[in-house]
Motif scaffolding. Sequence first.
Motif: not given
Length: 430
Positions: A9-12, A175-181, A300-309, A325-327
């Motif tokens: 997550f930190l790397t993301v 790929k990690f995010l695509q398996q996350s939640s 906000s930023h991490l949710t944005t990247v998660y959705i963008h994955a 949506m992240g915001a």
Amino acid sequence: MDQHSKEMFLTVLKESIKPAKGCTEPVSVALAAATCGEQLNREAVTKIDVAVSANVFKNALAVIIPGTGAAGLPIAAAIGYLAGDPDAGLGVIPQITDDQREQVLALAHSGKVHVWVADVPDKLFVEVTVTTTTGHTANVQIAGSHTNIYRVQHDDQVVFDHGKPQPGAASEWEKFLQQSSLAAVWEFAMQEPLSELQFILTTRDYNMALSRDGLEHHYGMAVGRAMNNSRGLNTADSLTKQIITQTSAAADARMGGSQLLAATNSGSGNQGITATVPICVAAKYWHSSEEQLVRALTLSHLTTVYIHAFLPSLTAYCAVHASAMGAATGLCYLAGGTVEDAGRAIKIMIGDANGMVCDGAGCSCALKVSTAVQTMLKAVDLALQKITVPATNGVVSESVDKTIRDLGRLTSEGMSDTDSVILKIMRAKA
């Protein structure tokens, strides 16, 4: 949460949040041209050839190149070759003097810069070839991400060739995010030591400075300034008004040629702005602590990247909707809400306005940013009152994560032909 997930997550966050000056598609062209300039010692040129994917072309027709007051890929290539810093990544475009500006415009309008759409399957592809008056050449190719220079050639010598990435290939962290939640994103943002997340405040520093610049100066359509000064329906000095005007103003400045850096998210300054400014404005309005601000920005930023994955790169879908949506997730947290509230807000947004189209970068992007933010504020308000879109409606499912994945499917499959139609319309006007 296990240590590997925390590290990922930190790397993301660190990989997906980068400073950039100007719209990132023309910036990518400027970076390729600057790398050519480095190879050729910026000798006088007889020709600069620029070949880009259709999506890059679409996003560069109308956006102003910082410091030049002009738009277009010839401008981006010229400023990159003449003055760009190839080691600065997305910050390749420097502050330029009036004399340098005249040189850039002269080269761009000299007839020596040729731009066309490359016949490639990639969403993001840039190739710049420069020929000098002494007969030397340099060729630089970028694909996969805005700064991924995978091949450089000087005359007949290949400086390096890492191989062109496969179109749509996902990185390890994607790929990690695509398996996350969403629940895992929330858990990380709540539990990670604050010291590990302090770097996220750079997004505030960059993007709030852009917002102030957009409110103080007239860029593009000046959407933020106009809405801030509006009479009639939008006169109340409410939190809603402050969020909409300040976020829009930052987009005005970025797309209108401001020479300030933006903190990007997923390769987009407007996404970075949309994920940042509403959180900072709300945190100030509500007198939130710095820890709350840091954790809300992380959410906000991490949710944005998660959705963008789950979204294709440079799609016809306007991805500021995803960053809003992240915001929404960060605002739910600041308002005392839960991850379930955030999930409801995201589902409301996907059920409400899931098809906003990206018809190229330009000053009108500030309108789309304001629309995404207004949709987000409505969704958060409803979600905190436990209202949600029933799973029987449209692409919304019981699970927020399934809904996000289906948004990705909608944009990948359902909007696959949209870009080509938009490009035909835009080119007919050129």
